[in-house]
Design a protein around this motif. Sequence first.
Motif, PDB file in Angstrom:
ATOM      1  N   GLU A   9     -21.628 -19.238 -25.369  1.00  0.00           N
ATOM      2  CA  GLU A   9     -20.786 -19.975 -24.346  1.00  0.00           C
ATOM      3  C   GLU A   9     -20.340 -19.104 -22.947  1.00  0.00           C
ATOM      4  O   GLU A   9     -19.971 -19.164 -22.263  1.00  0.00           O
ATOM      5  CB  GLU A   9     -19.681 -19.842 -25.101  1.00  0.00           C
ATOM      6  CG  GLU A   9     -18.107 -19.823 -24.479  1.00  0.00           C
ATOM      7  CD  GLU A   9     -17.092 -19.478 -25.645  1.00  0.00           C
ATOM      8  OE1 GLU A   9     -15.964 -20.056 -25.641  1.00  0.00           O
ATOM      9  OE2 GLU A   9     -16.801 -18.511 -25.999  1.00  0.00           O
ATOM     10  N   HIS A  10     -20.665 -17.448 -23.234  1.00  0.00           N
ATOM     11  CA  HIS A  10     -20.307 -16.941 -22.440  1.00  0.00           C
ATOM     12  C   HIS A  10     -21.070 -15.050 -22.478  1.00  0.00           C
ATOM     13  O   HIS A  10     -21.692 -14.793 -23.527  1.00  0.00           O
ATOM     14  CB  HIS A  10     -18.944 -16.007 -22.132  1.00  0.00           C
ATOM     15  CG  HIS A  10     -18.556 -15.601 -23.354  1.00  0.00           C
ATOM     16  ND1 HIS A  10     -17.352 -16.283 -24.431  1.00  0.00           N
ATOM     17  CD2 HIS A  10     -18.075 -14.274 -23.430  1.00  0.00           C
ATOM     18  CE1 HIS A  10     -17.761 -14.614 -25.563  1.00  0.00           C
ATOM     19  NE2 HIS A  10     -17.341 -13.998 -24.394  1.00  0.00           N
ATOM     20  N   ASN A  42     -20.245 -11.472 -21.495  1.00  0.00           N
ATOM     21  CA  ASN A  42     -19.649  -9.737 -21.328  1.00  0.00           C
ATOM     22  C   ASN A  42     -20.168  -8.900 -20.640  1.00  0.00           C
ATOM     23  O   ASN A  42     -20.858  -8.248 -21.710  1.00  0.00           O
ATOM     24  CB  ASN A  42     -18.486 -10.384 -22.034  1.00  0.00           C
ATOM     25  CG  ASN A  42     -17.826  -9.276 -22.010  1.00  0.00           C
ATOM     26  OD1 ASN A  42     -17.496  -8.496 -21.336  1.00  0.00           O
ATOM     27  ND2 ASN A  42     -16.412  -9.429 -22.433  1.00  0.00           N
ATOM     28  N   TRP A 100     -18.046 -22.323  -9.237  1.00  0.00           N
ATOM     29  CA  TRP A 100     -17.662 -21.570 -10.532  1.00  0.00           C
ATOM     30  C   TRP A 100     -16.379 -21.417  -9.848  1.00  0.00           C
ATOM     31  O   TRP A 100     -15.454 -20.986  -9.418  1.00  0.00           O
ATOM     32  CB  TRP A 100     -18.021 -20.823 -11.050  1.00  0.00           C
ATOM     33  CG  TRP A 100     -19.069 -21.421 -12.172  1.00  0.00           C
ATOM     34  CD1 TRP A 100     -20.235 -22.335 -11.725  1.00  0.00           C
ATOM     35  CD2 TRP A 100     -20.557 -20.369 -12.245  1.00  0.00           C
ATOM     36  NE1 TRP A 100     -20.602 -22.113 -12.454  1.00  0.00           N
ATOM     37  CE2 TRP A 100     -21.251 -21.080 -13.066  1.00  0.00           C
ATOM     38  CE3 TRP A 100     -20.326 -19.016 -12.908  1.00  0.00           C
ATOM     39  CZ2 TRP A 100     -22.879 -20.116 -13.695  1.00  0.00           C
ATOM     40  CZ3 TRP A 100     -21.493 -18.696 -13.463  1.00  0.00           C
ATOM     41  CH2 TRP A 100     -22.058 -19.059 -13.482  1.00  0.00           C
ATOM     42  N   ARG A 140     -11.428 -19.564 -15.137  1.00  0.00           N
ATOM     43  CA  ARG A 140     -10.637 -20.283 -16.603  1.00  0.00           C
ATOM     44  C   ARG A 140      -9.625 -19.661 -17.051  1.00  0.00           C
ATOM     45  O   ARG A 140      -8.755 -20.102 -17.360  1.00  0.00           O
ATOM     46  CB  ARG A 140     -11.678 -20.307 -17.373  1.00  0.00           C
ATOM     47  CG  ARG A 140     -13.073 -21.180 -16.697  1.00  0.00           C
ATOM     48  CD  ARG A 140     -14.153 -21.612 -18.247  1.00  0.00           C
ATOM     49  NE  ARG A 140     -13.949 -21.332 -18.984  1.00  0.00           N
ATOM     50  CZ  ARG A 140     -14.623 -21.706 -20.406  1.00  0.00           C
ATOM     51  NH1 ARG A 140     -15.755 -22.573 -20.367  1.00  0.00           N
ATOM     52  NH2 ARG A 140     -14.098 -21.412 -21.114  1.00  0.00           N
ATOM     53  N   THR A 159      -9.876  -8.441 -17.261  1.00  0.00           N
ATOM     54  CA  THR A 159     -11.082  -9.552 -17.511  1.00  0.00           C
ATOM     55  C   THR A 159     -10.664 -10.942 -16.688  1.00  0.00           C
ATOM     56  O   THR A 159      -9.752 -11.454 -16.946  1.00  0.00           O
ATOM     57  CB  THR A 159     -11.524  -9.651 -19.229  1.00  0.00           C
ATOM     58  OG1 THR A 159     -11.688  -7.978 -19.921  1.00  0.00           O
ATOM     59  CG2 THR A 159     -11.961 -10.724 -18.752  1.00  0.00           C
ATOM     60  N   HIS A 169     -12.469 -14.315 -16.769  1.00  0.00           N
ATOM     61  CA  HIS A 169     -13.662 -15.601 -17.530  1.00  0.00           C
ATOM     62  C   HIS A 169     -13.642 -16.933 -15.528  1.00  0.00           C
ATOM     63  O   HIS A 169     -13.131 -16.710 -15.607  1.00  0.00           O
ATOM     64  CB  HIS A 169     -13.234 -16.525 -18.040  1.00  0.00           C
ATOM     65  CG  HIS A 169     -12.516 -15.666 -19.416  1.00  0.00           C
ATOM     66  ND1 HIS A 169     -11.753 -15.782 -21.130  1.00  0.00           N
ATOM     67  CD2 HIS A 169     -12.517 -14.378 -19.767  1.00  0.00           C
ATOM     68  CE1 HIS A 169     -12.363 -15.090 -21.643  1.00  0.00           C
ATOM     69  NE2 HIS A 169     -12.155 -13.863 -21.080  1.00  0.00           N
ATOM     70  N   GLY A 172     -16.221 -19.554 -14.469  1.00  0.00           N
ATOM     71  CA  GLY A 172     -17.702 -20.572 -15.265  1.00  0.00           C
ATOM     72  C   GLY A 172     -17.269 -22.009 -15.375  1.00  0.00           C
ATOM     73  O   GLY A 172     -16.439 -22.530 -13.992  1.00  0.00           O
ATOM     74  N   SER A 177     -19.625 -23.317 -20.341  1.00  0.00           N
ATOM     75  CA  SER A 177     -19.808 -21.275 -20.331  1.00  0.00           C
ATOM     76  C   SER A 177     -19.644 -20.305 -19.162  1.00  0.00           C
ATOM     77  O   SER A 177     -18.427 -21.559 -17.915  1.00  0.00           O
ATOM     78  CB  SER A 177     -21.151 -21.500 -20.644  1.00  0.00           C
ATOM     79  OG  SER A 177     -21.419 -21.862 -19.088  1.00  0.00           O
ATOM     80  N   TYR A 178     -19.085 -19.419 -19.277  1.00  0.00           N
ATOM     81  CA  TYR A 178     -18.897 -18.509 -18.835  1.00  0.00           C
ATOM     82  C   TYR A 178     -18.922 -17.251 -18.403  1.00  0.00           C
ATOM     83  O   TYR A 178     -19.840 -16.711 -19.521  1.00  0.00           O
ATOM     84  CB  TYR A 178     -17.063 -18.396 -17.819  1.00  0.00           C
ATOM     85  CG  TYR A 178     -16.621 -17.801 -20.047  1.00  0.00           C
ATOM     86  CD1 TYR A 178     -16.585 -16.613 -20.158  1.00  0.00           C
ATOM     87  CD2 TYR A 178     -15.981 -18.858 -21.340  1.00  0.00           C
ATOM     88  CE1 TYR A 178     -15.667 -16.420 -21.072  1.00  0.00           C
ATOM     89  CE2 TYR A 178     -15.502 -18.363 -22.083  1.00  0.00           C
ATOM     90  CZ  TYR A 178     -15.582 -16.786 -21.935  1.00  0.00           C
ATOM     91  OH  TYR A 178     -15.431 -16.685 -23.821  1.00  0.00           O
ATOM     92  N   ILE A 179     -18.857 -16.320 -17.838  1.00  0.00           N
ATOM     93  CA  ILE A 179     -19.568 -15.172 -17.486  1.00  0.00           C
ATOM     94  C   ILE A 179     -18.197 -14.093 -17.374  1.00  0.00           C
ATOM     95  O   ILE A 179     -17.045 -14.531 -17.017  1.00  0.00           O
ATOM     96  CB  ILE A 179     -19.649 -14.828 -16.519  1.00  0.00           C
ATOM     97  CG1 ILE A 179     -21.847 -15.301 -15.905  1.00  0.00           C
ATOM     98  CG2 ILE A 179     -19.611 -12.988 -16.258  1.00  0.00           C
ATOM     99  CD1 ILE A 179     -21.916 -14.920 -14.913  1.00  0.00           C
ATOM    100  N   ALA A 180     -18.171 -13.349 -18.562  1.00  0.00           N
ATOM    101  CA  ALA A 180     -16.443 -12.350 -18.726  1.00  0.00           C
ATOM    102  C   ALA A 180     -16.692 -10.785 -17.994  1.00  0.00           C
ATOM    103  O   ALA A 180     -17.737 -10.751 -18.139  1.00  0.00           O
ATOM    104  CB  ALA A 180     -15.937 -12.360 -20.726  1.00  0.00           C
TER     105      ALA A 180
END
Length: 129
Positions: free
Chosen positions: A7-8, A10, A29, A32, A43, A45, A47, A51-54
């Motif tokens: 999912e992600h 971090n 991207w 989110r 933070t 999010h 993506g 899915s994503y990068i935190a």
Amino acid sequence: MSTPFLEHVNVTVRDPEAMAKRLEDWFGWKVRWKGAALNGGTTYHIGNETSYIAAYSPSHNTTPVNGTSYSHHGGLNHIAVVVDDLDATEERIKAGGYKTHNHQDYEPGRRFYFDDDDGIEFEIVSYAD
């Protein structure tokens, strides 16, 4: 039973807003979510729908907790992103002033790597013919 998926990821960075902008430029991207996080930090999010990068940054007024991944930048090996057009993605990354390296053709695809402003290594890979 559904298939497990990532999912992600971090990561701790200097400037989560700047990282969000780079990820938008490189991969299209979107942010989110963004907001308050651990220890008064922030933070973002960034993506797609699944899915994503935190991208986390602690508060400048917080004393980092030594020995935790939340206290230093880039505490991981690399982040891999699959793209359809490897060459076009590389051109966008290079246009931002980043140097790419370790280009490889391998079964079943092609890839290259680069380091971002926080020293995080990205692997960009394409499985397209």
